[in-house]
Design an enzyme around this catalytic site. Structure first.
Site, mmCIF file in Angstrom:
data_model
loop_
_atom_site.group_PDB
_atom_site.id
_atom_site.type_symbol
_atom_site.label_atom_id
_atom_site.label_comp_id
_atom_site.label_asym_id
_atom_site.label_seq_id
_atom_site.Cartn_x
_atom_site.Cartn_y
_atom_site.Cartn_z
ATOM 1 N N ASP A 11 34.175 21.017 32.410
ATOM 2 C CA ASP A 11 35.005 20.933 31.214
ATOM 3 C C ASP A 11 34.141 20.283 30.119
ATOM 4 O O ASP A 11 33.087 19.692 30.418
ATOM 5 C CB ASP A 11 36.232 20.059 31.543
ATOM 6 C CG ASP A 11 37.006 19.680 30.315
ATOM 7 O OD1 ASP A 11 37.369 20.581 29.548
ATOM 8 O OD2 ASP A 11 37.250 18.462 30.105
ATOM 9 N N ASP A 13 35.551 18.671 26.514
ATOM 10 C CA ASP A 13 36.136 17.512 25.834
ATOM 11 C C ASP A 13 36.653 16.501 26.843
ATOM 12 O O ASP A 13 37.505 16.819 27.676
ATOM 13 C CB ASP A 13 37.278 17.968 24.911
ATOM 14 C CG ASP A 13 36.755 18.835 23.780
ATOM 15 O OD1 ASP A 13 35.916 18.339 23.020
ATOM 16 O OD2 ASP A 13 37.169 20.002 23.689
#
Ligand code: XBP
Ligand code: MG
Length: 259
Positions: A11, A13
């Site tokens: 991922d 953020d």
């Protein structure tokens, strides 16, 4: 027997970097001010708004929760699109200005994985230009090629917690989910990865520490460095890690994925 993952799916953020509080949030606020709007998202309010993934979706959710702000807007859709473009321009400036560093251990882990031939990919709900800015600013232009697949909202508009972005990456890799590892930071990300049947490691941050994460295979406070160790918070496979493991490296991941 210890088995390293065949592929890691990161991922962006909150996982690669703490981008939300001091990156996206001030960028949203600058875009709002430029547009003459009196919206200003505090650190605390933004934490609540993060329950909704996707910048455009987040603004729409904000307007739904604040009808007095929405009542004078003629065309919410075009306002939101314009604000989102402006926000992402400001975000790019903040990131390229060097204001958002990678989280501890991220660069070390990426370099080790590359050295050991682990396939690297990205699965995120953010916009592609934001990922490019973050990687280029912190790891150099060539780092984009470290990742075999970079799947963003540009390729997969169906945002987390939908598994769509992880399914897209798995299909591109041609691998079974059990041979891969997702690295996430939030409940929405965990739900997305687990719906795609991926074992998932969660590294929490200020905005996600109170999320419901107990179903994750491992929960830690950061990837850590040998001289600045991580804390193991929990996770269903946490007891597979030997007590001398101080940070997330391929040795630790081998133990985690062993059965
Ligand atoms: C986080 C998100 C994104 C960002 C803002 O994605 O939900 O919406 O907050 O980016 P992830 P955009 O954790 O999956 O990386 O404004 O481009 O949506
Ligand atoms: Mg995230």
């Amino acid at each position: 027997m210890d088995t390293k993952p065949v592929a890691m799916i990161f991922d962006v953020d909150g996982t690669l970097a703490d981008t939300e509080r001091d990156g996206h949030r001030p960028a949203f606020n600058r875009a709002f001010a430029d547009a003459g709007l009196d919206w200003n998202w505090s650190v605390e309010e933004y934490g609540r708004l993060l329950r909704v993934t996707g910048g455009k979706e987040r603004m729409r959710a904000y307007l739904q929760g604040s009808p007095e702000k929405a009542k004078d807007i003629n065309d919410i859709d075009s306002l939101v699109v314009g604000l989102h473009e402006a926000k992402n321009r400001y975000y790019g400036e903040i990131v390229r200005g060097g204001e958002i560093a990678l989280r501890p251990g991220v660069e070390r882990l990426l370099l080790e994985a590359r050295e050991q031939g682990v396939r690297l990919t990205i699965a995120t709900t953010t916009t592609r230009s934001n990922v490019v800015a973050l990687l280029e600013a912190n790891l150099g232009v060539a780092s984009l090629d470290w990742f075999e697949i970079i799947a963003t909202a540009d390729e997969v508009p169906d945002k987390k917690p939908s598994p769509a972005v992880y399914d897209y990456v798995l299909e591109g890799l041609g691998l079974d989910a059990k041979d891969c590892l997702a690295l996430e930071d939030s409940q929405n990300g965990l739900r997305s990865a687990q719906a795609a049947k991926l074992p998932t490691l969660v590294t929490i941050n200020g905005y996600t520490r109170n999320d419901a994460l107990e179903s994750a295979e491992l929960i830690i406070d950061q990837f850590g460095e040998p001289d600045a160790p991580m804390q193991v918070i929990g996770g269903v496979w946490a007891d597979r890690l030997a007590s001398d493991i101080r940070c997330i490296d391929l040795k630790a991941l081998g133990q985690l994925l062993s059965d």
